[in-house]
Scaffold this active site. Structure first.
Site, PDB file in Angstrom:
ATOM      1  N   ALA A 126      45.567  46.520  64.639  1.00  0.00           N
ATOM      2  CA  ALA A 126      47.002  46.568  64.946  1.00  0.00           C
ATOM      3  C   ALA A 126      47.646  45.289  64.437  1.00  0.00           C
ATOM      4  O   ALA A 126      46.954  44.340  64.049  1.00  0.00           O
ATOM      5  CB  ALA A 126      47.228  46.697  66.451  1.00  0.00           C
ATOM      6  N   LYS A 127      48.932  45.247  64.414  1.00  0.00           N
ATOM      7  CA  LYS A 127      49.660  44.012  64.095  1.00  0.00           C
ATOM      8  C   LYS A 127      51.069  44.143  64.639  1.00  0.00           C
ATOM      9  O   LYS A 127      51.586  45.256  64.773  1.00  0.00           O
ATOM     10  CB  LYS A 127      49.720  43.820  62.570  1.00  0.00           C
ATOM     11  CG  LYS A 127      49.891  42.382  62.148  1.00  0.00           C
ATOM     12  CD  LYS A 127      48.589  41.617  62.198  1.00  0.00           C
ATOM     13  CE  LYS A 127      48.765  40.166  61.819  1.00  0.00           C
ATOM     14  NZ  LYS A 127      47.463  39.499  61.639  1.00  0.00           N
ATOM     15  N   GLY A 128      51.664  43.000  64.954  1.00  0.00           N
ATOM     16  CA  GLY A 128      53.035  43.007  65.438  1.00  0.00           C
ATOM     17  C   GLY A 128      53.851  41.980  64.688  1.00  0.00           C
ATOM     18  O   GLY A 128      53.309  41.075  64.038  1.00  0.00           O
TER      19      GLY A 128
END
Ligand code: NAD
Length: 429
Positions: free
Chosen positions: A118-120
């Site tokens: 994931a990444k934000g």
């Protein structure tokens, strides 16, 4: 390693591009072809599981309310809860976050840790914001992600523009929403509140360990090897320090403020002391000659470590690279269009998803310690992380020999194969 002189891999499907998502996908496509990945799994893996876009109203110090756009992309969770940092930068884009999220899936699979990717990111310029504004923004983002984050769902970590301070706020805000202290919801926390020993230097250490493993295959001797490192932040400075301590000669370094060369090798302890005394920049470092920052990438060294930003090695400068070995500290420093040029020149590349995975490995250790309610010694952390990095390198190297492909494509093959096999066992579409 015996580099082949002919580029045998299918040409990347995307010509030169500065778009990290397209760059990532072109390597993914090549690896999928080599693996003979079935159409269904290909379709599942090419897209993110979910993408969340939020708009966060934040009270600014001048009394006005500003609305910030933020993202969280969960690429895949077949191997476990998703893991990935949060980037605060004015150039954050959804495409960039999507690419970084997918890279996290491959990175965790390469080093064989039980996480998805994931990444934000939030479009903001933290350098122009007060601590209070950044805190309110971080808490608003956490609240908006309360149903996404979770110690067994999605576990954020620092990335560019964020650090232990922001992770502490995320942990606190999330803990309030669930009514209990939830240390394992985020990694990269300050040591006093459940951070792991060895996390700060973990990525640079992994870069050093994978570099030595590659040098061993190439019969390169430590005492005869020179290095150029682009970027002198967390990854670049720790890589430089640990390589310097091992006896490698660091001839060139750079950061956003300038680039420096010393033919006899820089004393990295002096550079770090200088940086700490000069606002975190190396500008004006004495005892070295200033050079053009672009020159660093094509300078006369044996090993090149890009450890700053994406897409710095392109088809334009790749023909002039003199290093025999490139070890990617940064995420995505090489454009897909440069791959065939580098391969044809016989340059070995330890790719980002392998070389810089020491960071997520020790993040995983932090999460394990939080879940255990037990703190490991520094020695335990580094021994285990070094072993994971070495094992991952050997596995990727063996695959590159088996198919006669670059280490980069081999790393994707290892990662995609693990994820695809897990889909086969779990089934249930
Ligand atoms: P950082 O913010 O600590 O440091 C970045 C460094 O790059 C700074 O020294 C900055 O001055 C320099 N820089 C920026 N633009 C530059 C340019 N054009 N030329 C030369 N230098 C430039 O960031 P970091 O944590 O060291 O991350 C660097 C890279 O490594 C990023 O791609 C990041 O995604 C990746 N990465 C970091 C970690 C980690 O644990 N920190 C883990 C995996 C990957």
């Amino acid at each position: 390693m015996t580099p082949t002189t002919v580029y045998k891999e299918p040409a990347p499907r995307v010509a030169n591009t500065e778009n990290p998502l397209e760059s990532m996908m072109s390597r993914f496509n090549v690896a999928a072809e080599i693996l003979g990945l079935d159409h269904e799994t290909y379709e599942v893996l090419k897209a993110a599981d979910k993408q969340i876009i939020v708009h966060l109203p934040v009270s600014m110090d001048d009394g006005k309310v500003r609305v910030f756009e933020g993202y969280r992309v969960v690429h895949n969770t077949i191997l476990g809860p998703s893991k990935g940092g949060i980037r605060y930068d004015k150039n954050v884009s959804l495409d960039e976050v999507k690419a970084l999220a997918a890279w996290m899936t491959w990175k965790c699979a390469v080093v064989d840790i039980p996480y998805g990717g994931a990444k934000g990111g939030i479009i903001c310029d933290p350098t122009t914001m007060s601590a209070g504004e950044i805190e309110r923004l971080t808490r608003a983002y956490t609240m908006s992600m309360k149903d996404v984050f979770g110690p067994d769902r999605d576990i954020p970590a620092p990335d560019m523009g964020t650090g232990p301070r922001e992770m502490a706020w995320i942990m606190d805000e999330f803990s309030k929403t669930v009514g209990q202290t939830s240390s394992a919801v985020v990694t990269g926390k300050p040591l006093v509140m459940g951070g792991s020993l060895g996390r700060t230097e973990a990525t640079g250490r992994g870069v050093m360990v994978s570099c030595l493993a590659a040098m061993n295959k190439l019969n390169m001797k430590i005492e005869e090897t020179s290095v150029a490192i682009q970027g002198f932040g967390n990854v670049g400075s720790w890589t430089a320090k640990l390589m310097f301590d091992k006896g490698l000669k660091i001839k060139a370094i750079s950061d956003i403020s300038g680039a420096y060369w010393n033919d006899n090798g820089l004393n990295i302890d002096d550079v770090i002391a200088y940086k700490n005394a000069h606002g975190g920049r190396i500008e004006g470092f004495p005892g070295a000659t200033p050079i053009d920052p672009d020159e660093l990438l094509v300078s006369d060294v044996d090993v090149l470590v890009p450890a700053a930003v994406e897409d710095v090695i392109t088809e334009h400068n790749a023909p002039f690279i003199k290093a025999k070995l490139i070890v990617e500290g940064a995420n995505g420093p090489t454009s897909a269009s440069a791959d065939p040029i580098i391969y044809a020149k016989g340059i070995s590349v330890v790719p980002d998803i392998l070389a810089n995975s020491g960071g997520v490995t020790v993040s995983y250790f932090e999460w394990v310690q939080n879940k255990q309610g037990f703190k490991w010694s520094l020695e335990m952390v580094t021994d285990r992380a070094d072993r994971i990095m070495t094992d991952a390198f050997e596995k990727v190297f063996a695959v590159s020999q088996k198919y006669d492909i670059s280490l980069r494509i081999a790393a994707y093959v290892v990662a995609i194969d693990k994820v695809a096999q897990t889909y086969k066992y779990r089934g249930g579409y």
